[in-house]
Scaffold this motif. Structure first.
Motif, PDB file in Angstrom:
ATOM      1  N   LEU A 248       0.813  -1.215   0.000  1.00 57.11           N
ATOM      2  CA  LEU A 248       0.000   0.000   0.000  1.00 57.11           C
ATOM      3  C   LEU A 248       0.848   1.268   0.000  1.00 57.11           C
ATOM      4  N   ALA A 249       2.061   1.173   0.550  1.00 55.63           N
ATOM      5  CA  ALA A 249       2.936   2.352   0.591  1.00 55.63           C
ATOM      6  C   ALA A 249       3.811   2.470  -0.654  1.00 55.63           C
ATOM      7  N   TRP A 250       3.760   1.469  -1.527  1.00 48.87           N
ATOM      8  CA  TRP A 250       4.617   1.495  -2.709  1.00 48.87           C
ATOM      9  C   TRP A 250       4.193   2.638  -3.651  1.00 48.87           C
ATOM     10  N   PRO A 251       5.159   3.428  -4.133  1.00 48.35           N
ATOM     11  CA  PRO A 251       4.796   4.505  -5.076  1.00 48.35           C
ATOM     12  C   PRO A 251       4.270   3.907  -6.381  1.00 48.35           C
ATOM     13  N   GLY A 252       3.057   4.234  -6.743  1.00 47.45           N
ATOM     14  CA  GLY A 252       2.464   3.659  -7.940  1.00 47.45           C
ATOM     15  C   GLY A 252       2.083   2.201  -7.702  1.00 47.45           C
ATOM     16  N   ARG A 253       2.048   1.419  -8.780  1.00 46.34           N
ATOM     17  CA  ARG A 253       1.679   0.016  -8.681  1.00 46.34           C
ATOM     18  C   ARG A 253       2.878  -0.816  -8.242  1.00 46.34           C
ATOM     19  N   ALA A 254       2.632  -1.762  -7.344  1.00 48.18           N
ATOM     20  CA  ALA A 254       3.717  -2.579  -6.807  1.00 48.18           C
ATOM     21  C   ALA A 254       4.219  -3.562  -7.866  1.00 48.18           C
ATOM     22  N   PRO A 255       5.520  -3.886  -7.848  1.00 48.33           N
ATOM     23  CA  PRO A 255       6.052  -4.892  -8.777  1.00 48.33           C
ATOM     24  C   PRO A 255       5.433  -6.264  -8.526  1.00 48.33           C
TER      25      PRO A 255
ATOM     26  N   ILE B 294     -14.734  -2.157   2.679  1.00 51.96           N
ATOM     27  CA  ILE B 294     -13.988  -1.959   1.440  1.00 51.96           C
ATOM     28  C   ILE B 294     -14.920  -1.499   0.317  1.00 51.96           C
ATOM     29  N   GLY B 295     -16.077  -2.140   0.176  1.00 49.51           N
ATOM     30  CA  GLY B 295     -17.028  -1.730  -0.847  1.00 49.51           C
ATOM     31  C   GLY B 295     -17.479  -0.295  -0.669  1.00 49.51           C
ATOM     32  N   ALA B 296     -17.773   0.089   0.575  1.00 51.24           N
ATOM     33  CA  ALA B 296     -18.228   1.453   0.845  1.00 51.24           C
ATOM     34  C   ALA B 296     -17.130   2.473   0.565  1.00 51.24           C
ATOM     35  N   ILE B 297     -15.908   2.154   0.972  1.00 49.19           N
ATOM     36  CA  ILE B 297     -14.799   3.089   0.774  1.00 49.19           C
ATOM     37  C   ILE B 297     -14.472   3.227  -0.717  1.00 49.19           C
ATOM     38  N   LEU B 298     -14.521   2.112  -1.456  1.00 52.99           N
ATOM     39  CA  LEU B 298     -14.286   2.186  -2.898  1.00 52.99           C
ATOM     40  C   LEU B 298     -15.307   3.093  -3.582  1.00 52.99           C
ATOM     41  N   ASP B 299     -16.579   2.934  -3.208  1.00 51.19           N
ATOM     42  CA  ASP B 299     -17.605   3.798  -3.794  1.00 51.19           C
ATOM     43  C   ASP B 299     -17.385   5.256  -3.405  1.00 51.19           C
ATOM     44  N   TRP B 300     -16.982   5.483  -2.160  1.00 53.87           N
ATOM     45  CA  TRP B 300     -16.739   6.846  -1.679  1.00 53.87           C
ATOM     46  C   TRP B 300     -15.593   7.512  -2.438  1.00 53.87           C
ATOM     47  N   ARG B 301     -14.507   6.745  -2.649  1.00 56.26           N
ATOM     48  CA  ARG B 301     -13.333   7.320  -3.301  1.00 56.26           C
ATOM     49  C   ARG B 301     -13.442   7.347  -4.826  1.00 56.26           C
ATOM     50  N   SER B 302     -14.450   6.640  -5.388  1.00 56.89           N
ATOM     51  CA  SER B 302     -14.545   6.537  -6.847  1.00 56.89           C
ATOM     52  C   SER B 302     -15.833   7.119  -7.412  1.00 56.89           C
ATOM     53  N   GLY B 303     -16.651   7.692  -6.551  1.00 53.29           N
ATOM     54  CA  GLY B 303     -17.893   8.284  -7.033  1.00 53.29           C
ATOM     55  C   GLY B 303     -19.083   7.360  -6.995  1.00 53.29           C
ATOM     56  N   GLY B 304     -18.851   6.047  -6.786  1.00 58.13           N
ATOM     57  CA  GLY B 304     -19.939   5.083  -6.640  1.00 58.13           C
ATOM     58  C   GLY B 304     -20.689   4.826  -7.932  1.00 58.13           C
TER      59      GLY B 304
ATOM     60  N   TYR C 250     -12.406   2.098 -10.321  1.00 59.76           N
ATOM     61  CA  TYR C 250     -11.758   1.938  -9.023  1.00 59.76           C
ATOM     62  C   TYR C 250     -10.252   2.076  -9.205  1.00 59.76           C
ATOM     63  N   THR C 251      -9.734   3.196  -8.781  1.00 58.49           N
ATOM     64  CA  THR C 251      -8.332   3.543  -9.006  1.00 58.49           C
ATOM     65  C   THR C 251      -7.432   2.909  -7.951  1.00 58.49           C
ATOM     66  N   PRO C 252      -6.112   2.849  -8.210  1.00 52.99           N
ATOM     67  CA  PRO C 252      -5.178   2.376  -7.183  1.00 52.99           C
ATOM     68  C   PRO C 252      -5.304   3.155  -5.879  1.00 52.99           C
ATOM     69  N   ASP C 253      -5.514   4.474  -5.980  1.00 50.48           N
ATOM     70  CA  ASP C 253      -5.670   5.282  -4.768  1.00 50.48           C
ATOM     71  C   ASP C 253      -6.895   4.853  -3.972  1.00 50.48           C
ATOM     72  N   ALA C 254      -8.000   4.569  -4.664  1.00 53.20           N
ATOM     73  CA  ALA C 254      -9.214   4.113  -3.973  1.00 53.20           C
ATOM     74  C   ALA C 254      -8.969   2.790  -3.268  1.00 53.20           C
ATOM     75  N   PHE C 255      -8.244   1.889  -3.918  1.00 55.89           N
ATOM     76  CA  PHE C 255      -7.946   0.603  -3.282  1.00 55.89           C
ATOM     77  C   PHE C 255      -7.027   0.767  -2.079  1.00 55.89           C
ATOM     78  N   ARG C 256      -6.090   1.710  -2.127  1.00 58.39           N
ATOM     79  CA  ARG C 256      -5.226   1.943  -0.963  1.00 58.39           C
ATOM     80  C   ARG C 256      -6.050   2.382   0.238  1.00 58.39           C
ATOM     81  N   TRP C 257      -6.954   3.291   0.013  1.00 56.61           N
ATOM     82  CA  TRP C 257      -7.831   3.728   1.103  1.00 56.61           C
ATOM     83  C   TRP C 257      -8.654   2.550   1.638  1.00 56.61           C
ATOM     84  N   ALA C 258      -9.225   1.781   0.730  1.00 59.87           N
ATOM     85  CA  ALA C 258     -10.129   0.708   1.136  1.00 59.87           C
ATOM     86  C   ALA C 258      -9.401  -0.401   1.888  1.00 59.87           C
ATOM     87  N   MET C 259      -8.275  -0.854   1.350  1.00 58.65           N
ATOM     88  CA  MET C 259      -7.555  -1.955   1.975  1.00 58.65           C
ATOM     89  C   MET C 259      -6.931  -1.560   3.313  1.00 58.65           C
TER      90      MET C 259
END
Length: 440
Positions: A310-317, A373-383, A389-398
């Motif tokens: 989750l802390a990796w800059p961008g997408r993790a290898p 996770i579902g609620a946070i993804l909708d919150w960060r992505s507009g629902g 569902y962007t990488p940033d939204a998944f970081r928040w959710a996870m």
């Protein structure tokens, strides 16, 4: 006479392994059905035109029913025996999965997943009760771990093969063929299973409401049961939510992997789980005072692995994601430690009900995380359906997982002190305590 006794003993041992294999097969099928939505999440959003929160409702409902059924199922097993309850659960699973195959509306699909949860809830406790009835106590921890981890092969069968079936055969045929597995498992259980050596069906005493309350209260009052509850709660949920629903979308949309690569990582997670299980079973049998320490170590490793991703800059290898799924897989056998804590803290007469109390813990945690996770993804992505569902939204959710890890670890520290004090009070020699106790 000695030869006859030896022959009878050998026959009982062979029978134990045969009974276990059939019980394991039914659990395999249950895990397959439970996990079959993991690689179908994106297809389901299109088929039923639903949002991430609505997709999470499938798994939320399934987990809610599973968790709510654990104590009633434990009481049913204590009353009617493992064989009867296991057969009933397998048949319910089969019909429910067939209904899911035919469902064309969101409501019908939800109803089918509800009954998948009911049938699923009636399997694992039964198999654990069979293990305790058929195997010597020294073998129970290892066979219990083998049950949990080999049964997870059902998750592999719902990853790559289901991905292929959905893309090649379509929704109805893929889930229809999956439902047929239940008929085979039910037939084998009907023919082979016995509740204990020499007894096909074992009935317990009828329980009044007051007796049920007393039995559950006695189980819960045991510090070992509570410790098992919190071990199961804390270790299991990350692996469960990743396998059941959010792992595949996270890897595909959050980390940019191809569907086939994501399916392979889900398979690798299960292989990690299977490889670790026997080792943990051996460890818990040899070092019972270190069981909570092992559980805390597993939780710490999972939290660290998620932190790196989750802390990796961008997408993790890819290599980092491989490590993540392998570490997450440790949570499966780690949660089985909770059942061993319950086994050594309760008499056989209420073992199934105590197991039910413990088994609901991880699924309550999983349910909480799935919904969050579902609620946070909708919150960060507009629902809404079709949201990106962007990488940033998944970081928040996870990241929500850290809340439950902190709660669970605190409770494990709390109840392991109480559990050790209770064990010493009831006669366990102080010399069996490791040096760890001084700092616990």
């Amino acid at each position: 006479m000695a030869n006859r006794t030896t022959a009878l003993t050998a026959a009982t041992v062979r029978g134990a392994w045969i009974v276990w294999l059939v019980g394991l097969a039914t659990y395999f099928v249950a895990v397959f059905h439970r996990s079959s939505l993991a690689v179908a999440g994106l297809v389901a959003t299109e088929r039923f035109d639903i949002s991430a929160a609505q997709l999470a409702t499938f798994t939320m409902l399934q987990l809610l029913v599973y968790a709510a059924m654990q104590v009633p199922v434990g009481l049913l097993v204590d009353r009617f025996g493992s064989r009867a309850v296991l057969l009933t659960g397998t048949l319910i699973l089969t019909v429910a999965q067939a209904g899911f195959a035919l469902a064309e509306s969101y409501g019908a699909a939800l109803a089918a997943r509800l009954f998948v949860g009911i049938g699923d809830a009636m399997t694992f406790i039964c198999v654990l009760r069979l293990v305790n009835a058929w195997f010597a106590p020294r073998r129970v921890p290892v066979v219990t771990q083998l049950t949990g981890v080999i049964g997870q092969l059902g998750a592999i069968a719902s990853a790559v093969p289901m991905t292929w079936a959905l893309s090649t055969l379509g929704w109805t045929w893929a889930y229809g063929l999956a439902a047929s597995l239940g008929l085979v498992a039910a037939l084998a259980a009907l023919i082979v299973l016995h509740d204990q050596p020499g007894t096909r069906t074992l009935r317990g005493p009828a329980l009044s409401y007051s007796a049920i309350r007393a039995s559950l209260a006695s189980s819960w009052q045991q510090p070992g049961t509570r410790l098992g509850f919190w071990v199961h709660f804390t270790t299991q949920f990350s692996q469960t939510i990743f396998a059941l629903l959010w792992g595949y979308p996270f890897l595909v949309e959050g980390e940019g992997l191809s569907p086939n690569a994501a399916s392979m990582l889900l398979t690798l997670m299960v292989l990690s789980l299977i490889a670790a299980g026997p080792v943990m079973g051996w460890f818990t049998a040899r070092h019972p005072w270190q069981r909570s320490t092992l559980a805390l170590t597993i939780v710490g490793a999972i939290a660290i692995a998620w932190t790196v991703v989750l802390a990796w800059p961008g997408r993790a290898p890819l290599a980092v994601l491989v490590v993540l799924v392998m570490v997450i897989g440790l949570g499966g056998p780690g949660s089985v430690i909770g059942f061993d804590l319950g086994r050594t803290s309760n008499p056989p007469a209420r073992l199934a009900s105590a197991t039910g109390i413990i088994n609901q813990a991880g699924f309550v945690a999983s349910l909480t995380v799935v919904v969050a996770i579902g609620a946070i993804l909708d919150w960060r992505s507009g629902g809404g359906p079709g949201a990106d569902y962007t990488p940033d939204a998944f970081r928040w959710a996870m990241s929500f997982q850290y809340v439950l890890w902190a709660l669970g670890a605190t409770q494990i520290f709390r109840y392991r002190r109480k559990g050790r004090a209770h064990a010493l009070l009831h006669g366990l020699p102080r010399t069996t305590l490791p040096r760890e106790r001084a700092s616990s």
